[in-house]
Design a protein around this motif. Sequence first.
Motif, PDB file in Angstrom:
ATOM      1  N   SER A 112      73.373  51.179  56.698  1.00 47.60           N
ATOM      2  CA  SER A 112      73.248  50.890  58.124  1.00 47.60           C
ATOM      3  C   SER A 112      74.159  51.799  58.925  1.00 47.60           C
ATOM      4  O   SER A 112      75.099  52.388  58.389  1.00 47.60           O
ATOM      5  CB  SER A 112      73.594  49.425  58.411  1.00 47.60           C
ATOM      6  OG  SER A 112      74.944  49.161  58.091  1.00 47.60           O
ATOM      7  N   VAL A 113      73.858  51.888  60.205  1.00 51.23           N
ATOM      8  CA  VAL A 113      74.713  52.605  61.149  1.00 51.23           C
ATOM      9  C   VAL A 113      74.726  51.808  62.450  1.00 51.23           C
ATOM     10  O   VAL A 113      73.682  51.357  62.931  1.00 51.23           O
ATOM     11  CB  VAL A 113      74.265  54.073  61.372  1.00 51.23           C
ATOM     12  CG1 VAL A 113      72.870  54.168  61.943  1.00 51.23           C
ATOM     13  CG2 VAL A 113      75.254  54.818  62.255  1.00 51.23           C
ATOM     14  N   VAL A 114      75.933  51.570  62.968  1.00 53.76           N
ATOM     15  CA  VAL A 114      76.112  50.885  64.240  1.00 53.76           C
ATOM     16  C   VAL A 114      76.704  51.911  65.200  1.00 53.76           C
ATOM     17  O   VAL A 114      77.879  52.252  65.104  1.00 53.76           O
ATOM     18  CB  VAL A 114      77.058  49.668  64.105  1.00 53.76           C
ATOM     19  CG1 VAL A 114      77.207  48.968  65.451  1.00 53.76           C
ATOM     20  CG2 VAL A 114      76.549  48.705  63.046  1.00 53.76           C
ATOM     21  N   PRO A 115      75.878  52.432  66.111  1.00 56.96           N
ATOM     22  CA  PRO A 115      76.384  53.442  67.040  1.00 56.96           C
ATOM     23  C   PRO A 115      77.168  52.789  68.171  1.00 56.96           C
ATOM     24  O   PRO A 115      76.906  51.648  68.553  1.00 56.96           O
ATOM     25  CB  PRO A 115      75.111  54.098  67.567  1.00 56.96           C
ATOM     26  CG  PRO A 115      74.081  53.027  67.497  1.00 56.96           C
ATOM     27  CD  PRO A 115      74.446  52.192  66.289  1.00 56.96           C
ATOM     28  N   GLY A 116      78.112  53.528  68.703  1.00 56.91           N
ATOM     29  CA  GLY A 116      78.840  53.066  69.880  1.00 56.91           C
ATOM     30  C   GLY A 116      77.997  53.251  71.125  1.00 56.91           C
ATOM     31  O   GLY A 116      76.834  53.650  71.066  1.00 56.91           O
ATOM     32  N   SER A 117      78.574  52.961  72.254  1.00 56.31           N
ATOM     33  CA  SER A 117      77.861  53.078  73.527  1.00 56.31           C
ATOM     34  C   SER A 117      77.929  54.495  74.064  1.00 56.31           C
ATOM     35  O   SER A 117      78.901  55.217  73.841  1.00 56.31           O
ATOM     36  CB  SER A 117      78.481  52.135  74.564  1.00 56.31           C
ATOM     37  OG  SER A 117      78.338  50.797  74.143  1.00 56.31           O
ATOM     38  N   VAL A 118      76.861  54.881  74.767  1.00 55.46           N
ATOM     39  CA  VAL A 118      76.814  56.159  75.466  1.00 55.46           C
ATOM     40  C   VAL A 118      76.326  55.893  76.889  1.00 55.46           C
ATOM     41  O   VAL A 118      75.647  54.906  77.149  1.00 55.46           O
ATOM     42  CB  VAL A 118      75.882  57.183  74.768  1.00 55.46           C
ATOM     43  CG1 VAL A 118      76.434  57.586  73.419  1.00 55.46           C
ATOM     44  CG2 VAL A 118      74.468  56.653  74.628  1.00 55.46           C
ATOM     45  N   GLN A 119      76.672  56.785  77.799  1.00 53.16           N
ATOM     46  CA  GLN A 119      76.260  56.635  79.186  1.00 53.16           C
ATOM     47  C   GLN A 119      74.862  57.210  79.362  1.00 53.16           C
ATOM     48  O   GLN A 119      74.593  58.352  79.005  1.00 53.16           O
ATOM     49  CB  GLN A 119      77.240  57.346  80.104  1.00 53.16           C
ATOM     50  CG  GLN A 119      77.033  57.043  81.553  1.00 53.16           C
ATOM     51  CD  GLN A 119      78.174  57.559  82.412  1.00 53.16           C
ATOM     52  OE1 GLN A 119      79.006  58.311  81.954  1.00 53.16           O
ATOM     53  NE2 GLN A 119      78.193  57.154  83.660  1.00 53.16           N
ATOM     54  N   GLY A 120      73.975  56.403  79.895  1.00 54.35           N
ATOM     55  CA  GLY A 120      72.606  56.833  80.140  1.00 54.35           C
ATOM     56  C   GLY A 120      72.487  57.596  81.443  1.00 54.35           C
ATOM     57  O   GLY A 120      73.452  57.741  82.202  1.00 54.35           O
ATOM     58  N   GLY A 121      71.302  58.080  81.728  1.00 59.32           N
ATOM     59  CA  GLY A 121      71.033  58.834  82.943  1.00 59.32           C
ATOM     60  C   GLY A 121      71.287  58.032  84.204  1.00 59.32           C
ATOM     61  O   GLY A 121      71.582  58.591  85.270  1.00 59.32           O
ATOM     62  N   ASP A 122      71.181  56.694  84.102  1.00 60.39           N
ATOM     63  CA  ASP A 122      71.419  55.830  85.254  1.00 60.39           C
ATOM     64  C   ASP A 122      72.892  55.445  85.398  1.00 60.39           C
ATOM     65  O   ASP A 122      73.258  54.673  86.278  1.00 60.39           O
ATOM     66  CB  ASP A 122      70.554  54.568  85.147  1.00 60.39           C
ATOM     67  CG  ASP A 122      70.841  53.758  83.890  1.00 60.39           C
ATOM     68  OD1 ASP A 122      71.698  54.168  83.070  1.00 60.39           O
ATOM     69  OD2 ASP A 122      70.201  52.697  83.727  1.00 60.39           O
ATOM     70  N   GLY A 123      73.748  55.985  84.521  1.00 60.98           N
ATOM     71  CA  GLY A 123      75.177  55.706  84.583  1.00 60.98           C
ATOM     72  C   GLY A 123      75.606  54.467  83.820  1.00 60.98           C
ATOM     73  O   GLY A 123      76.787  54.192  83.693  1.00 60.98           O
ATOM     74  N   MET A 124      74.646  53.705  83.310  1.00 60.05           N
ATOM     75  CA  MET A 124      74.944  52.480  82.564  1.00 60.05           C
ATOM     76  C   MET A 124      75.213  52.810  81.091  1.00 60.05           C
ATOM     77  O   MET A 124      74.621  53.738  80.550  1.00 60.05           O
ATOM     78  CB  MET A 124      73.770  51.500  82.653  1.00 60.05           C
ATOM     79  CG  MET A 124      73.434  51.060  84.067  1.00 60.05           C
ATOM     80  SD  MET A 124      74.756  50.136  84.861  1.00 60.05           S
ATOM     81  CE  MET A 124      74.734  48.657  83.911  1.00 60.05           C
ATOM     82  N   LEU A 125      76.088  52.032  80.471  1.00 60.42           N
ATOM     83  CA  LEU A 125      76.357  52.190  79.041  1.00 60.42           C
ATOM     84  C   LEU A 125      75.323  51.414  78.240  1.00 60.42           C
ATOM     85  O   LEU A 125      74.935  50.310  78.608  1.00 60.42           O
ATOM     86  CB  LEU A 125      77.751  51.670  78.686  1.00 60.42           C
ATOM     87  CG  LEU A 125      78.926  52.479  79.216  1.00 60.42           C
ATOM     88  CD1 LEU A 125      80.235  51.793  78.868  1.00 60.42           C
ATOM     89  CD2 LEU A 125      78.907  53.888  78.660  1.00 60.42           C
ATOM     90  N   LYS A 148      66.408  45.247  70.364  1.00 52.67           N
ATOM     91  CA  LYS A 148      67.231  44.043  70.455  1.00 52.67           C
ATOM     92  C   LYS A 148      68.489  44.176  69.608  1.00 52.67           C
ATOM     93  O   LYS A 148      69.551  43.711  70.003  1.00 52.67           O
ATOM     94  CB  LYS A 148      66.431  42.819  70.016  1.00 52.67           C
ATOM     95  CG  LYS A 148      65.391  42.385  71.020  1.00 52.67           C
ATOM     96  CD  LYS A 148      64.694  41.122  70.597  1.00 52.67           C
ATOM     97  CE  LYS A 148      63.659  40.730  71.628  1.00 52.67           C
ATOM     98  NZ  LYS A 148      62.994  39.495  71.286  1.00 52.67           N
ATOM     99  N   LYS A 149      68.346  44.761  68.430  1.00 54.47           N
ATOM    100  CA  LYS A 149      69.507  45.040  67.587  1.00 54.47           C
ATOM    101  C   LYS A 149      69.941  46.469  67.889  1.00 54.47           C
ATOM    102  O   LYS A 149      69.161  47.390  67.719  1.00 54.47           O
ATOM    103  CB  LYS A 149      69.136  44.930  66.098  1.00 54.47           C
ATOM    104  CG  LYS A 149      69.028  43.509  65.597  1.00 54.47           C
ATOM    105  CD  LYS A 149      68.496  43.444  64.196  1.00 54.47           C
ATOM    106  CE  LYS A 149      69.505  43.764  63.156  1.00 54.47           C
ATOM    107  NZ  LYS A 149      69.006  43.510  61.797  1.00 54.47           N
ATOM    108  N   PRO A 150      71.171  46.674  68.335  1.00 52.92           N
ATOM    109  CA  PRO A 150      71.598  48.024  68.712  1.00 52.92           C
ATOM    110  C   PRO A 150      71.938  48.904  67.520  1.00 52.92           C
ATOM    111  O   PRO A 150      72.536  49.954  67.677  1.00 52.92           O
ATOM    112  CB  PRO A 150      72.843  47.750  69.555  1.00 52.92           C
ATOM    113  CG  PRO A 150      73.393  46.493  69.009  1.00 52.92           C
ATOM    114  CD  PRO A 150      72.202  45.678  68.594  1.00 52.92           C
ATOM    115  N   MET A 151      71.564  48.491  66.319  1.00 53.33           N
ATOM    116  CA  MET A 151      71.911  49.241  65.115  1.00 53.33           C
ATOM    117  C   MET A 151      70.656  49.608  64.344  1.00 53.33           C
ATOM    118  O   MET A 151      69.565  49.173  64.673  1.00 53.33           O
ATOM    119  CB  MET A 151      72.812  48.385  64.215  1.00 53.33           C
ATOM    120  CG  MET A 151      72.121  47.125  63.694  1.00 53.33           C
ATOM    121  SD  MET A 151      73.167  46.065  62.687  1.00 53.33           S
ATOM    122  CE  MET A 151      73.290  46.974  61.195  1.00 53.33           C
ATOM    123  N   CYS A 152      70.848  50.417  63.306  1.00 57.47           N
ATOM    124  CA  CYS A 152      69.767  50.743  62.384  1.00 57.47           C
ATOM    125  C   CYS A 152      70.215  50.299  60.997  1.00 57.47           C
ATOM    126  O   CYS A 152      71.360  50.541  60.611  1.00 57.47           O
ATOM    127  CB  CYS A 152      69.506  52.252  62.371  1.00 57.47           C
ATOM    128  SG  CYS A 152      68.887  52.886  63.938  1.00 57.47           S
TER     129      CYS A 152
END
Length: 157
Positions: A112-125, A148-152
């Motif tokens: 599995s991999v749980v990625p952290g947050s990144v800033q989208g084009g709208d400025g939201m994480l 729904k699950k932010p991971m793979c």
Amino acid sequence: MRKTVTGVALVAALALLTGCGSSDDGGGSGEKSGKKEGSSSGAAAKPGGDADAGGSGKGAAHQVTLEVGGQGKTQIMYVSDTNHMEQVTLPWKKTFEITLEGAEKKVGHVVSVVPGSVQGGDGMLSAAPCTITVDGDKVSDNDGGKAKKPMCEHMLK
């Protein structure tokens, strides 16, 4: 934002607990402990599958690639042969080989991999996009961070 952080922390804790049962040869060599890169299958040494009797021996080797997309830096947690947490620059990619051994051939092995947050084009994480590829086939993806699950995750068998 608070729900996303809480969700990622919960998923990371769950992944850590899931990986606690994995075997480790104590060599301290990261991805190579227990699952050697370039190792050959022990089952091939004994014709007729004798190496598989009683769940012992080695199964087929799988080439696993974890990818996290996006830009910038983020923290990721991934489970391959053991648990790993790293601060990485995106996009990030890691390829390794896992050979299922003993009971893993019967019950499987979670990667599995749980990625952290990144800033989208709208400025939201939001969660960074991730994918898992096994033996050249994409087996998991988090729909660009919108699932729904932010991971793979994937169960190797």
